[in-house]
Design a protein around this motif. Structure first.
Motif, PDB file in Angstrom:
ATOM      1  N   LEU A  65      13.042  42.617  28.521  1.00 16.10           N
ATOM      2  CA  LEU A  65      12.930  43.949  27.966  1.00 16.10           C
ATOM      3  C   LEU A  65      10.936  43.979  27.597  1.00 16.10           C
ATOM      4  O   LEU A  65      10.714  44.987  27.355  1.00 16.10           O
ATOM      5  CB  LEU A  65      13.498  43.882  26.801  1.00 16.10           C
ATOM      6  N   ARG A  66      10.625  42.421  27.451  1.00 16.57           N
ATOM      7  CA  ARG A  66       9.232  42.535  27.085  1.00 16.57           C
ATOM      8  C   ARG A  66       8.400  42.587  28.271  1.00 16.57           C
ATOM      9  O   ARG A  66       7.168  42.490  28.107  1.00 16.57           O
ATOM     10  CB  ARG A  66       8.986  41.143  26.323  1.00 16.57           C
ATOM     11  N   MET A  67       9.051  42.689  29.415  1.00 16.24           N
ATOM     12  CA  MET A  67       8.112  42.860  30.900  1.00 16.24           C
ATOM     13  C   MET A  67       7.867  43.906  31.307  1.00 16.24           C
ATOM     14  O   MET A  67       7.695  44.355  32.308  1.00 16.24           O
ATOM     15  CB  MET A  67       8.746  41.776  31.603  1.00 16.24           C
ATOM     16  N   ARG A  68       8.377  45.131  30.621  1.00 13.01           N
ATOM     17  CA  ARG A  68       8.160  46.484  30.582  1.00 13.01           C
ATOM     18  C   ARG A  68       8.679  46.863  32.087  1.00 13.01           C
ATOM     19  O   ARG A  68       8.156  47.579  33.046  1.00 13.01           O
ATOM     20  CB  ARG A  68       6.512  46.999  30.800  1.00 13.01           C
ATOM     21  N   PRO A  69      10.066  46.603  32.024  1.00 13.15           N
ATOM     22  CA  PRO A  69      10.723  46.959  33.450  1.00 13.15           C
ATOM     23  C   PRO A  69      11.293  48.343  33.382  1.00 13.15           C
ATOM     24  O   PRO A  69      11.267  49.009  32.359  1.00 13.15           O
ATOM     25  CB  PRO A  69      12.123  45.983  33.165  1.00 13.15           C
ATOM     26  N   ASP A  70      11.302  49.062  34.627  1.00 15.09           N
ATOM     27  CA  ASP A  70      11.474  50.276  34.901  1.00 15.09           C
ATOM     28  C   ASP A  70      13.279  50.376  34.980  1.00 15.09           C
ATOM     29  O   ASP A  70      13.963  51.156  34.659  1.00 15.09           O
ATOM     30  CB  ASP A  70      10.927  51.059  35.859  1.00 15.09           C
ATOM     31  N   ARG A  71      13.241  49.282  35.664  1.00 18.70           N
ATOM     32  CA  ARG A  71      14.920  48.934  35.844  1.00 18.70           C
ATOM     33  C   ARG A  71      15.175  47.176  35.869  1.00 18.70           C
ATOM     34  O   ARG A  71      14.400  46.584  36.212  1.00 18.70           O
ATOM     35  CB  ARG A  71      15.155  49.139  37.549  1.00 18.70           C
ATOM     36  N   ILE A  72      16.461  47.391  35.100  1.00 21.62           N
ATOM     37  CA  ILE A  72      16.772  45.900  35.087  1.00 21.62           C
ATOM     38  C   ILE A  72      18.200  45.978  35.858  1.00 21.62           C
ATOM     39  O   ILE A  72      19.040  46.452  35.796  1.00 21.62           O
ATOM     40  CB  ILE A  72      17.153  45.492  33.532  1.00 21.62           C
ATOM     41  N   THR A 123      18.999  50.732  24.206  1.00 21.81           N
ATOM     42  CA  THR A 123      17.678  51.104  23.657  1.00 21.81           C
ATOM     43  C   THR A 123      16.799  51.648  24.451  1.00 21.81           C
ATOM     44  O   THR A 123      15.505  51.351  24.488  1.00 21.81           O
ATOM     45  CB  THR A 123      17.052  49.477  23.188  1.00 21.81           C
ATOM     46  N   GLY A 124      17.141  52.506  25.296  1.00 23.56           N
ATOM     47  CA  GLY A 124      16.163  53.254  26.273  1.00 23.56           C
ATOM     48  C   GLY A 124      15.673  52.743  27.507  1.00 23.56           C
ATOM     49  O   GLY A 124      15.074  53.167  28.236  1.00 23.56           O
TER      50      GLY A 124
END
Length: 171
Positions: free
Chosen positions: A61-68, A88-89
């Motif tokens: 979540l700290r890595m600014r992902p668009d997709r996980i 959480t968005g």
């Protein structure tokens, strides 16, 4: 062997090239031909001292992902971490888990969250249904063929079958 990883790879191939993907797995199996992909892999450790999938989801979540993309949810802690990220968005996540149908997949996530003990029983179903948009159920037949058996969407509290193998009336 049902084709879950193959389906995830196929779906990930449709993600636009300018989006940042963070892939989290126990062992690196999902090789994605995508220009902006970061792979995070679990590190086994003695006496629980390793880096587990739930830890990696929280760090992703700290890595600014668009997709996980999570290789497979197996434990209560993994389910909790993934659903926390989704609620959480962080839209557009993909994951796999073992279940007998689309409805069973939601029930399995609910069971994993119940085992985690972080939520009141009445809130678990709502939490799962708010975090998940769609479920695709794949199977491997006795002949070895892999097929999509069902596609379902979550609408509020309801699981709605959009397509079911061999059922022309669904849709």
């Amino acid at each position: 062997g049902a084709g879950k990883s193959t389906l995830v790879r196929s779906l990930a191939a449709a993600i636009p090239a300018d989006e940042r993907l963070v892939v989290i797995e126990d062992t690196n199996e999902l090789v994605l031909p995508h220009p902006h992909v970061v792979h995070l892999e679990c590190v086994p450790g003695r006496d629980g001292a390793g880096v587990r999938q739930a830890d990696l989801v929280a760090n992703a979540l700290r890595m600014r992902p668009d997709r996980i993309i999570v290789g497979e949810v197996r434990t209560p802690r993994e389910a909790s971490a993934l659903l926390e990220a989704l609620s959480t968005g962080h839209d557009g996540a993909l994951t796999t888990l073992h279940a007998g149908s689309a409805a069973d997949a939601l029930a399995r996530l609910e069971l994993l969250l119940a085992r985690c003990g972080e939520l009141a029983p009445a809130a678990i179903g709502r939490h799962v249904r708010r975090a998940i948009d769609a479920v695709v159920h794949v199977t491997r037949g006795r002949d070895g063929r892999r097929t999509i058996r069902e596609i379902a969407a979550i609408d509020g509290e309801d699981l709605i079958a959009l397509w079911r193998h061999g059922d022309d009336a669904v849709g």
